[in-house]
Design a protein around this motif. Structure first.
Motif, PDB file in Angstrom:
ATOM      1  N   ARG A 277       0.830  -1.217   0.000  1.00 26.25           N
ATOM      2  CA  ARG A 277       0.000   0.000   0.000  1.00 26.25           C
ATOM      3  C   ARG A 277       0.857   1.257   0.000  1.00 26.25           C
ATOM      4  N   ILE A 278       1.945   1.250   0.776  1.00 23.19           N
ATOM      5  CA  ILE A 278       2.789   2.442   0.882  1.00 23.19           C
ATOM      6  C   ILE A 278       3.453   2.758  -0.453  1.00 23.19           C
ATOM      7  N   VAL A 279       3.904   1.725  -1.163  1.00 28.95           N
ATOM      8  CA  VAL A 279       4.474   1.956  -2.497  1.00 28.95           C
ATOM      9  C   VAL A 279       3.455   2.649  -3.395  1.00 28.95           C
ATOM     10  N   SER A 280       2.206   2.208  -3.348  1.00 29.05           N
ATOM     11  CA  SER A 280       1.154   2.816  -4.174  1.00 29.05           C
ATOM     12  C   SER A 280       0.973   4.293  -3.832  1.00 29.05           C
ATOM     13  N   GLU A 281       0.991   4.617  -2.535  1.00 28.82           N
ATOM     14  CA  GLU A 281       0.837   6.014  -2.138  1.00 28.82           C
ATOM     15  C   GLU A 281       2.014   6.856  -2.606  1.00 28.82           C
ATOM     16  N   VAL A 282       3.228   6.323  -2.489  1.00 28.04           N
ATOM     17  CA  VAL A 282       4.418   7.052  -2.939  1.00 28.04           C
ATOM     18  C   VAL A 282       4.344   7.320  -4.440  1.00 28.04           C
ATOM     19  N   LEU A 283       3.938   6.322  -5.205  1.00 33.01           N
ATOM     20  CA  LEU A 283       3.831   6.499  -6.661  1.00 33.01           C
ATOM     21  C   LEU A 283       2.753   7.526  -7.004  1.00 33.01           C
ATOM     22  N   HIS A 284       1.648   7.507  -6.246  1.00 30.77           N
ATOM     23  CA  HIS A 284       0.581   8.490  -6.485  1.00 30.77           C
ATOM     24  C   HIS A 284       1.090   9.907  -6.216  1.00 30.77           C
ATOM     25  N   SER A 285       1.780  10.104  -5.103  1.00 36.04           N
ATOM     26  CA  SER A 285       2.323  11.424  -4.773  1.00 36.04           C
ATOM     27  C   SER A 285       3.313  11.881  -5.842  1.00 36.04           C
ATOM     28  N   ARG A 286       4.120  10.959  -6.276  1.00 43.51           N
ATOM     29  CA  ARG A 286       5.151  11.250  -7.277  1.00 43.51           C
ATOM     30  C   ARG A 286       4.517  11.655  -8.611  1.00 43.51           C
ATOM     31  N   ASN A 287       3.450  10.967  -8.998  1.00 42.52           N
ATOM     32  CA  ASN A 287       2.798  11.275 -10.266  1.00 42.52           C
ATOM     33  C   ASN A 287       1.958  12.547 -10.187  1.00 42.52           C
ATOM     34  N   MET A 300      12.542   1.313  -1.439  1.00 44.53           N
ATOM     35  CA  MET A 300      13.268   0.192  -0.840  1.00 44.53           C
ATOM     36  C   MET A 300      12.242  -0.735  -0.201  1.00 44.53           C
ATOM     37  N   VAL A 301      12.307  -2.023  -0.567  1.00 49.44           N
ATOM     38  CA  VAL A 301      11.302  -2.998  -0.157  1.00 49.44           C
ATOM     39  C   VAL A 301      12.004  -4.228   0.420  1.00 49.44           C
ATOM     40  N   GLU A 302      11.431  -4.796   1.485  1.00 46.95           N
ATOM     41  CA  GLU A 302      11.975  -6.030   2.040  1.00 46.95           C
ATOM     42  C   GLU A 302      11.104  -7.201   1.599  1.00 46.95           C
ATOM     43  N   SER A 303      11.719  -8.122   0.843  1.00 45.91           N
ATOM     44  CA  SER A 303      11.000  -9.314   0.391  1.00 45.91           C
ATOM     45  C   SER A 303      11.975 -10.480   0.304  1.00 45.91           C
ATOM     46  N   TYR A 304      11.404 -11.699   0.301  1.00 47.24           N
ATOM     47  CA  TYR A 304      12.240 -12.895   0.242  1.00 47.24           C
ATOM     48  C   TYR A 304      11.423 -13.974  -0.470  1.00 47.24           C
ATOM     49  N   LEU A 305      11.891 -15.183  -0.461  1.00 46.03           N
ATOM     50  CA  LEU A 305      11.180 -16.256  -1.159  1.00 46.03           C
ATOM     51  C   LEU A 305       9.877 -16.605  -0.464  1.00 46.03           C
TER      52      LEU A 305
END
Length: 343
Positions: A277-287, A300-305
């Motif tokens: 959700r936070i990535v979506s908000e950042v992209l919205h603000s940026r656009n 920056m995102v934390e993900s793994y298998l």
């Protein structure tokens, strides 16, 4: 002094000679570094995604993850620059707990720093050779980065280190982008002071030598949220925070203004699913705001298998974080496609 010398560690130059990066891979790193540099200087409009496990705890699982990321990156290369997080040092607030592969190449066994510096170098090299992707790591111990400085394409200075003078001065010597996180207090001024220091030349002692640096014009900020005096998380990824950062940047004579938004840590209160959700908000603000689109270079995102996290010891699940919880691979794929469509 209450200190015992356990063993003499090899000089970085000797470890590099024993475990060299193949020449073709070194050339690939040069090309990749240049592509990343162009994003920070504004010559490229690709969007950076620094992504990977909270801690690189297992070479096979990490390289498996980076291989999957590389295949996905080929499909999204027109829009995204994927930089895998291969974080081999972990800050511990109280000094207790797993400190990363540098300290413990086998997480459930005692620390072994000689084995650790060897293990992290071999893992970074394997990831590059198998995938062509050069990675990011955290500059937790400035002098230790010399064991990896020919392998990394990005470094981050953490919230607990960003006020430290040695970190700032060492950052001024890097020829790759270095992200300075806001401190745990959330103070933007401290973070920007650190960027200012990193962008200027300095003279200081480094690994027993008198050195002079030229300054790093690619030093920039990372917003990761903060914590108030009551211990409550204070996110700083919202539109108002980004505009405030922009205004503060505009008042300083800094080169290549840039920001990366860390969507985990105190921005998500370590609720790993919130990263989507936070990535979506950042992209919205940026656009929404052209100036923010130019300033915000990536996330920056934390993900793994595997999704979530597990404790050290007992039945180990391959590819599942042993520190902070991470997104699983299925969510990661969907998120990266979504970022590519909307960045």
């Amino acid at each position: 002094m209450s200190m015992v010398i356990n063993k003499q560690l090899p000089l970085p130059v000797l470890l590099k000679e024993e475990y060299p990066l193949p020449p073709w891979a070194a050339q690939a790193k040069v090309r990749r570094d240049e592509e990343i540099r162009k994003i920070f200087t504004g010559e490229s409009d690709k969007f950076i995604v620094l992504i990977g496990p909270c801690s690189a705890d297992n070479e096979d699982a990490v390289c498996d993850y980076v291989s999957r990321l590389a295949k996905l990156g080929e499909q999204l290369s027109q829009r995204l620059m994927l930089i895998p997080r291969i974080y081999t040092n972990k800050p511990r607030t109280t000094g207790e707990g797993y400190k990363g592969m540098l300290h413990q190449p086998e997480p459930d066994k005692a620390p072994d720093l000689l084995a650790g510096i060897t293990a992290i170098r071999k893992m970074h090299i394997r990831a590059i050779v198998e995938t062509g992707l050069t990675a990011a790591d955290e500059m937790l111990y400035p002098e230790n980065r010399s064991y990896l400085d020919d392998l990394l394409s990005y470094e981050a200075v953490g919230a607990r280190s960003v006020e430290d003078q040695q970190h700032r001065l060492t950052a001024s010597s890097l020829d790759i982008p270095v992200g300075m996180k806001n401190p745990t207090s959330g103070d933007f001024s401290v973070m920007l002071n650190s960027v200012t220091a990193a962008q200027h030349p300095h003279n200081f002692i480094y690994r027993g030598n008198d050195v002079t640096t030229s300054g790093n014009p690619l030093a920039h900020v990372i917003l990761r949220g903060g914590v108030d005096k009551y211990g409550a998380c204070m996110p700083n990824y919202h539109y108002e925070d980004l505009v405030r950062l922009l205004e503060m940047y505009e008042k300083r004579p800094l080169e290549n203004p840039a920001a990366i938004i860390d969507v985990n840590h105190s921005n998500s209160n370590k609720q790993h699913k919130e990263q989507i959700r936070i990535v979506s908000e950042v992209l919205h603000s940026r656009n929404y705001n052209p100036k923010l689109k130019k300033l915000i270079k990536g996330v920056m995102v934390e993900s793994y298998l595997e999704e979530g996290c597990q404790t050290i010891g007992g039945e180990h699940i391959y590819g599942k974080s042993i520190t902070d919880p991470c997104l699983g691979w299925e969510d990661t794929q969907r998120l990266l496609y979504k970022i590519a469509e909307n960045c």
